[in-house]
Design an enzyme around this catalytic site. Structure first.
Site: not given
Length: 234
Positions: A13, A79, A175-176, A199
Protein backbone atom coordinates in the site's frame (compact mmCIF):
# COMPACT_ATOMS: atom_id res chain seq x y z
CA UNK A 1 4.41 24.78 6.42
CA UNK A 2 2.52 21.76 5.14
CA UNK A 3 3.87 18.35 6.16
CA UNK A 4 1.76 15.33 5.30
CA UNK A 5 1.75 12.00 7.10
CA UNK A 6 0.84 8.99 4.96
CA UNK A 7 -0.10 5.63 6.49
CA UNK A 8 -0.56 2.31 4.71
CA UNK A 9 -1.07 -0.92 6.61
CA UNK A 10 0.92 -3.14 4.24
CA UNK A 11 4.07 -2.77 2.13
CA UNK A 12 2.05 -3.03 -1.07
CA UNK A 13 0.00 0.00 0.00
CA UNK A 14 2.97 2.36 0.32
CA UNK A 15 5.63 1.03 -2.06
CA UNK A 16 4.38 3.01 -5.09
CA UNK A 17 4.37 6.21 -3.03
CA UNK A 18 7.84 5.55 -1.62
CA UNK A 19 9.18 5.07 -5.16
CA UNK A 20 8.27 8.70 -5.87
CA UNK A 21 9.92 10.04 -2.72
CA UNK A 22 13.07 12.20 -3.04
CA UNK A 23 15.62 13.34 -0.48
CA UNK A 24 14.64 10.36 1.64
CA UNK A 25 15.69 10.02 5.28
CA UNK A 26 14.83 6.89 7.26
CA UNK A 27 13.80 7.22 10.91
CA UNK A 28 13.24 4.16 13.09
CA UNK A 29 10.85 4.68 15.98
CA UNK A 30 9.16 1.98 18.09
CA UNK A 31 10.40 -0.66 15.66
CA UNK A 32 8.74 1.14 12.72
CA UNK A 33 10.34 2.68 9.63
CA UNK A 34 9.29 6.27 8.88
CA UNK A 35 10.38 7.52 5.46
CA UNK A 36 10.71 11.32 5.38
CA UNK A 37 11.25 13.25 2.17
CA UNK A 38 9.59 15.17 -0.64
CA UNK A 39 6.64 13.79 -2.60
CA UNK A 40 5.79 15.89 -5.64
CA UNK A 41 7.79 18.66 -3.97
CA UNK A 42 5.78 18.48 -0.72
CA UNK A 43 7.25 17.36 2.63
CA UNK A 44 5.82 14.00 3.70
CA UNK A 45 6.47 11.17 6.16
CA UNK A 46 5.39 7.68 5.09
CA UNK A 47 4.97 4.66 7.35
CA UNK A 48 3.74 1.08 7.07
CA UNK A 49 1.71 0.69 10.21
CA UNK A 50 0.90 -3.00 10.09
CA UNK A 51 -2.67 -4.29 10.05
CA UNK A 52 -5.25 -3.32 12.65
CA UNK A 53 -6.54 -0.44 14.72
CA UNK A 54 -3.88 -0.30 17.44
CA UNK A 55 -1.01 -0.35 14.94
CA UNK A 56 -2.68 2.39 12.93
CA UNK A 57 -3.38 4.55 15.98
CA UNK A 58 0.22 4.22 17.18
CA UNK A 59 1.56 5.40 13.83
CA UNK A 60 -0.90 8.27 13.61
CA UNK A 61 0.11 9.58 17.04
CA UNK A 62 3.82 9.23 16.30
CA UNK A 63 3.41 11.14 13.04
CA UNK A 64 1.64 13.93 14.91
CA UNK A 65 3.81 14.06 18.04
CA UNK A 66 7.29 13.28 16.73
CA UNK A 67 7.15 14.36 13.09
CA UNK A 68 4.81 17.34 13.54
CA UNK A 69 2.67 16.59 10.50
CA UNK A 70 -0.10 19.02 9.55
CA UNK A 71 -2.28 16.63 7.51
CA UNK A 72 -2.86 12.88 7.60
CA UNK A 73 -3.76 10.50 4.75
CA UNK A 74 -4.56 6.81 5.05
CA UNK A 75 -4.24 4.84 1.82
CA UNK A 76 -4.98 1.25 0.87
CA UNK A 77 -7.58 -1.33 -0.06
CA UNK A 78 -10.96 -2.31 1.39
CA UNK A 79 -14.04 -4.46 0.96
CA UNK A 80 -17.01 -2.92 -0.85
CA UNK A 81 -20.43 -2.65 0.81
CA UNK A 82 -22.22 0.24 -0.93
CA UNK A 83 -24.71 -0.63 -3.65
CA UNK A 84 -23.19 -0.34 -7.12
CA UNK A 85 -19.61 -0.28 -5.82
CA UNK A 86 -17.38 -2.85 -7.48
CA UNK A 87 -13.86 -4.21 -7.31
CA UNK A 88 -11.24 -1.51 -8.07
CA UNK A 89 -13.73 1.31 -7.54
CA UNK A 90 -12.77 3.94 -4.95
CA UNK A 91 -14.23 5.31 -1.72
CA UNK A 92 -13.13 8.62 -0.21
CA UNK A 93 -14.08 9.00 3.46
CA UNK A 94 -16.49 11.72 4.49
CA UNK A 95 -16.33 10.19 7.97
CA UNK A 96 -15.03 7.05 9.64
CA UNK A 97 -16.30 4.83 12.45
CA UNK A 98 -15.77 1.48 14.18
CA UNK A 99 -18.07 -1.39 13.23
CA UNK A 100 -16.81 -3.72 15.98
CA UNK A 101 -17.44 -1.57 19.08
CA UNK A 102 -20.45 -2.62 21.16
CA UNK A 103 -21.36 -0.80 24.36
CA UNK A 104 -25.11 -1.05 23.80
CA UNK A 105 -25.58 -2.76 27.19
CA UNK A 106 -24.45 0.53 28.73
CA UNK A 107 -27.02 2.46 26.71
CA UNK A 108 -24.72 3.62 23.93
CA UNK A 109 -25.64 3.49 20.26
CA UNK A 110 -24.06 0.61 18.34
CA UNK A 111 -20.55 1.21 16.99
CA UNK A 112 -19.94 4.03 19.47
CA UNK A 113 -16.93 4.30 21.78
CA UNK A 114 -18.25 5.45 25.18
CA UNK A 115 -17.66 9.15 25.64
CA UNK A 116 -16.86 9.71 21.95
CA UNK A 117 -18.85 10.73 18.91
CA UNK A 118 -20.08 7.81 16.80
CA UNK A 119 -18.16 8.99 13.74
CA UNK A 120 -15.04 11.05 13.06
CA UNK A 121 -15.43 13.48 10.14
CA UNK A 122 -12.75 13.79 7.48
CA UNK A 123 -11.48 17.21 6.40
CA UNK A 124 -13.70 18.52 3.55
CA UNK A 125 -10.70 20.07 1.76
CA UNK A 126 -8.85 16.74 1.69
CA UNK A 127 -12.00 14.88 0.64
CA UNK A 128 -12.39 17.22 -2.33
CA UNK A 129 -8.73 16.97 -3.29
CA UNK A 130 -8.86 13.15 -3.15
CA UNK A 131 -12.08 12.98 -5.16
CA UNK A 132 -10.71 15.37 -7.79
CA UNK A 133 -7.48 13.35 -8.01
CA UNK A 134 -9.46 10.13 -8.46
CA UNK A 135 -11.58 11.59 -11.25
CA UNK A 136 -8.51 13.07 -12.94
CA UNK A 137 -6.50 9.83 -12.93
CA UNK A 138 -9.28 7.22 -13.17
CA UNK A 139 -12.27 8.78 -14.96
CA UNK A 140 -13.72 5.38 -15.87
CA UNK A 141 -13.90 4.17 -12.25
CA UNK A 142 -16.68 4.84 -9.80
CA UNK A 143 -15.38 7.15 -7.08
CA UNK A 144 -17.78 7.85 -4.23
CA UNK A 145 -17.59 9.78 -0.98
CA UNK A 146 -19.01 8.12 2.09
CA UNK A 147 -18.68 6.46 5.47
CA UNK A 148 -15.81 4.01 5.97
CA UNK A 149 -16.03 1.51 8.83
CA UNK A 150 -13.12 -0.24 10.53
CA UNK A 151 -12.74 -3.31 12.72
CA UNK A 152 -10.11 -5.82 13.75
CA UNK A 153 -11.34 -8.52 11.40
CA UNK A 154 -11.20 -9.24 7.69
CA UNK A 155 -14.77 -9.29 6.43
CA UNK A 156 -15.05 -12.24 4.07
CA UNK A 157 -18.55 -13.63 4.43
CA UNK A 158 -22.01 -12.61 3.30
CA UNK A 159 -23.24 -13.05 6.88
CA UNK A 160 -20.75 -10.55 8.34
CA UNK A 161 -21.29 -8.17 5.44
CA UNK A 162 -25.03 -8.03 6.08
CA UNK A 163 -24.50 -7.64 9.82
CA UNK A 164 -22.28 -4.59 9.31
CA UNK A 165 -24.72 -3.10 6.83
CA UNK A 166 -27.45 -3.28 9.48
CA UNK A 167 -25.18 -1.84 12.16
CA UNK A 168 -23.84 1.21 10.34
CA UNK A 169 -24.26 0.84 6.54
CA UNK A 170 -20.80 2.02 5.46
CA UNK A 171 -19.60 2.35 1.88
CA UNK A 172 -16.73 -0.04 2.61
CA UNK A 173 -14.95 -1.89 5.41
CA UNK A 174 -11.29 -2.14 6.36
CA UNK A 175 -9.12 -2.36 9.47
CA UNK A 176 -7.36 0.96 10.17
CA UNK A 177 -9.14 4.11 8.99
CA UNK A 178 -11.36 4.75 12.02
CA UNK A 179 -8.42 4.51 14.42
CA UNK A 180 -6.47 6.99 12.31
CA UNK A 181 -9.45 9.32 12.13
CA UNK A 182 -9.98 8.95 15.88
CA UNK A 183 -6.40 10.00 16.68
CA UNK A 184 -6.39 12.77 14.09
CA UNK A 185 -9.65 14.19 15.43
CA UNK A 186 -8.43 14.26 19.03
CA UNK A 187 -5.29 16.09 17.88
CA UNK A 188 -7.26 18.35 15.51
CA UNK A 189 -5.28 17.22 12.49
CA UNK A 190 -7.18 17.16 9.17
CA UNK A 191 -7.36 13.66 7.70
CA UNK A 192 -8.85 11.60 4.90
CA UNK A 193 -9.01 7.88 4.18
CA UNK A 194 -8.68 6.67 0.58
CA UNK A 195 -9.65 3.10 -0.25
CA UNK A 196 -9.69 1.16 -3.51
CA UNK A 197 -11.91 -1.92 -3.41
CA UNK A 198 -9.95 -5.18 -3.53
CA UNK A 199 -13.02 -7.34 -2.92
CA UNK A 200 -16.74 -7.35 -2.15
CA UNK A 201 -16.43 -8.37 1.53
CA UNK A 202 -18.44 -11.52 0.76
CA UNK A 203 -17.91 -15.29 0.77
CA UNK A 204 -15.27 -14.91 -1.98
CA UNK A 205 -13.60 -11.97 -0.24
CA UNK A 206 -10.26 -13.50 0.73
CA UNK A 207 -9.54 -14.96 -2.71
CA UNK A 208 -10.68 -11.82 -4.52
CA UNK A 209 -8.70 -9.55 -2.22
CA UNK A 210 -5.45 -11.41 -2.79
CA UNK A 211 -5.93 -11.24 -6.55
CA UNK A 212 -6.66 -7.50 -6.63
CA UNK A 213 -4.57 -6.30 -3.69
CA UNK A 214 -1.63 -4.85 -5.63
CA UNK A 215 -3.65 -3.15 -8.36
CA UNK A 216 -6.03 -1.69 -5.82
CA UNK A 217 -3.17 -0.44 -3.64
CA UNK A 218 -1.51 1.21 -6.64
CA UNK A 219 -4.72 2.99 -7.64
CA UNK A 220 -5.08 4.41 -4.14
CA UNK A 221 -1.40 5.38 -4.08
CA UNK A 222 -1.71 7.18 -7.40
CA UNK A 223 -4.57 9.24 -6.02
CA UNK A 224 -2.47 10.12 -2.96
CA UNK A 225 0.46 11.31 -5.08
CA UNK A 226 -1.79 13.56 -7.15
CA UNK A 227 -3.60 15.07 -4.18
CA UNK A 228 -0.31 15.70 -2.35
CA UNK A 229 0.93 17.61 -5.37
CA UNK A 230 -2.29 19.64 -5.49
CA UNK A 231 -2.24 20.31 -1.75
CA UNK A 232 1.40 21.36 -1.81
CA UNK A 233 0.82 23.82 -4.65
CA UNK A 234 -1.87 25.73 -2.73
Amino acid sequence: MIKIGIIGAMDVEIERICQNLSGTVLHQVCGLDFWEGLLEGTPVVIVRSGVGKVNAALCAQLLITKFKITHLINTGVAGALASGLGVLDVVISTEVMYHDVDATNWGYESCTVPGMNRTFPAAPELVTLAADACKKNFPSKLCIQGLIASGDQFIGSNEMKEKIKKLCNPACVEMEGAAIGHVASINRIPFVVIRCMSDMADDHGETTARFNEKEGANISAHIVCTMVQDLGSR
